[in-house]
Design a protein around this motif. Structure first.
Motif, short mmCIF file in Angstrom:
data_model
loop_
_atom_site.label_atom_id
_atom_site.label_comp_id
_atom_site.label_asym_id
_atom_site.label_seq_id
_atom_site.Cartn_x
_atom_site.Cartn_y
_atom_site.Cartn_z
N VAL A 29 0.96 -1.01 -0.06
CA VAL A 29 -0.08 0.10 0.08
C VAL A 29 0.72 1.49 0.08
CG1 VAL A 29 -1.79 1.18 1.08
CG2 VAL A 29 -1.58 -1.35 1.25
N ARG A 43 -9.18 3.01 3.60
CA ARG A 43 -9.13 2.11 2.41
C ARG A 43 -8.81 0.76 2.62
NH1 ARG A 43 -4.56 3.45 -1.56
NH2 ARG A 43 -3.50 4.39 0.08
N LEU A 44 -8.10 0.30 3.60
CA LEU A 44 -8.07 -1.02 4.04
C LEU A 44 -9.30 -1.46 4.49
CD1 LEU A 44 -4.60 -1.25 5.58
CD2 LEU A 44 -5.18 -1.92 3.34
N PHE A 47 -11.75 -1.89 1.38
CA PHE A 47 -11.21 -3.18 0.73
C PHE A 47 -11.75 -4.40 1.44
CE2 PHE A 47 -8.36 -6.79 -0.13
CZ PHE A 47 -8.13 -6.56 -1.56
N GLU A 56 -8.86 -4.17 -6.54
CA GLU A 56 -7.52 -3.67 -6.45
C GLU A 56 -7.32 -2.32 -5.86
OE1 GLU A 56 -5.50 -3.80 -10.42
OE2 GLU A 56 -7.66 -4.67 -11.13
N LEU A 57 -6.43 -2.07 -5.26
CA LEU A 57 -6.06 -0.66 -4.72
C LEU A 57 -5.68 0.11 -6.02
CD1 LEU A 57 -3.89 -1.51 -1.49
CD2 LEU A 57 -6.29 -0.40 -1.60
N THR A 58 -5.85 1.08 -6.34
CA THR A 58 -5.47 1.94 -7.39
C THR A 58 -4.82 3.32 -7.05
OG1 THR A 58 -7.19 3.77 -7.18
CG2 THR A 58 -7.68 1.76 -8.50
N GLY A 60 -5.68 6.04 -6.76
CA GLY A 60 -6.55 6.80 -5.92
C GLY A 60 -6.45 8.20 -5.95
N ASP A 68 -10.40 4.93 -5.30
CA ASP A 68 -9.55 4.55 -4.48
C ASP A 68 -9.32 3.17 -4.65
OD1 ASP A 68 -8.69 6.74 -2.87
OD2 ASP A 68 -11.03 6.95 -2.71
N LEU A 69 -10.29 2.44 -5.00
CA LEU A 69 -10.51 0.71 -5.17
C LEU A 69 -11.31 0.53 -6.33
CD1 LEU A 69 -11.45 0.13 -1.56
CD2 LEU A 69 -9.31 -0.43 -2.35
#
Length: 178
Positions: A29, A43-44, A47, A56-58, A60, A68-69
């Motif tokens: 991250v 964000r986590l 997720f 997926e994380l982007t 963001g 963001d995801l």
């Protein structure tokens, strides 16, 4: 000289009793210099709450064209667009035009209430959009789980998430607002 992103390793163990999704996720991250520790941890949480094998994380916060995801088909089409914070109406319309499903996770208590009241009619009228609010219950904060290498276990049941590492345990409400 520009300040670079702060890099974290996240090892997440998920047991979602609502959807019967059980999985381990391991990823890197990057926290943008303008992103707070609280926002990165949210964000986590988002997720884990929306977990899917293709989520997926982007980039963001450092990209205007990405959420963001997101979850995408193999063709690149966006299945699920996930925003954090209080996006403006234009950003929500953009997300709805590009994705089959849009989720917004708010985390500022007072600001989120004001934003929700202002946007409730347009959000409720759009069947693609779901709004959730992240709130830590009891004492503690999400930042207590933040470490350079995080090993976090998560159990989700109803609207409750229980996050723990070797030293801390947090209960979090993720309530559906719309």
């Amino acid at each position: 000289m520009a300040i670079g992103a702060t890099i974290y390793k996240a090892n997440l163990n998920l047991s979602n009793l609502n959807t019967h999704h059980y999985a381990d996720f391991n990823f890197t991250v990057a926290r943008h210099p303008s992103e707070s520790e609280m926002r990165m941890m949210c964000r986590l949480v988002a997720f884990l709450h929306a977990a899917h094998d293709d989520l997926e994380l982007t980039k963001g916060i450092s990209s205007n064209d990405e959420p963001d995801l997101w979850q995408r088909h193999l063709t690149g089409e966006v299945v699920h667009w996930i925003e954090l914070g209080l996006p403006d109406e234009k950003r929500i319309r953009q997300a709805c035009g590009r994705a089959e499903k849009v989720s917004i996770y708010t985390y500022h208590d007072n600001k989120a209430d004001i934003w929700l009241e202002k946007n409730r009619a347009s959000l409720a009228a759009n069947s693609k959009v779901n709004v959730f609010h992240i709130q830590v219950t009891g004492s503690g904060s999400l930042e207590t789980l933040l470490q350079k290498t995080m090993d976090i276990s998560c159990i989700i049941e109803d609207e409750q998430m229980h996050l723990s590492d070797a030293h801390n345990h947090l209960s979090i409400d993720v309530k559906t607002s719309i």
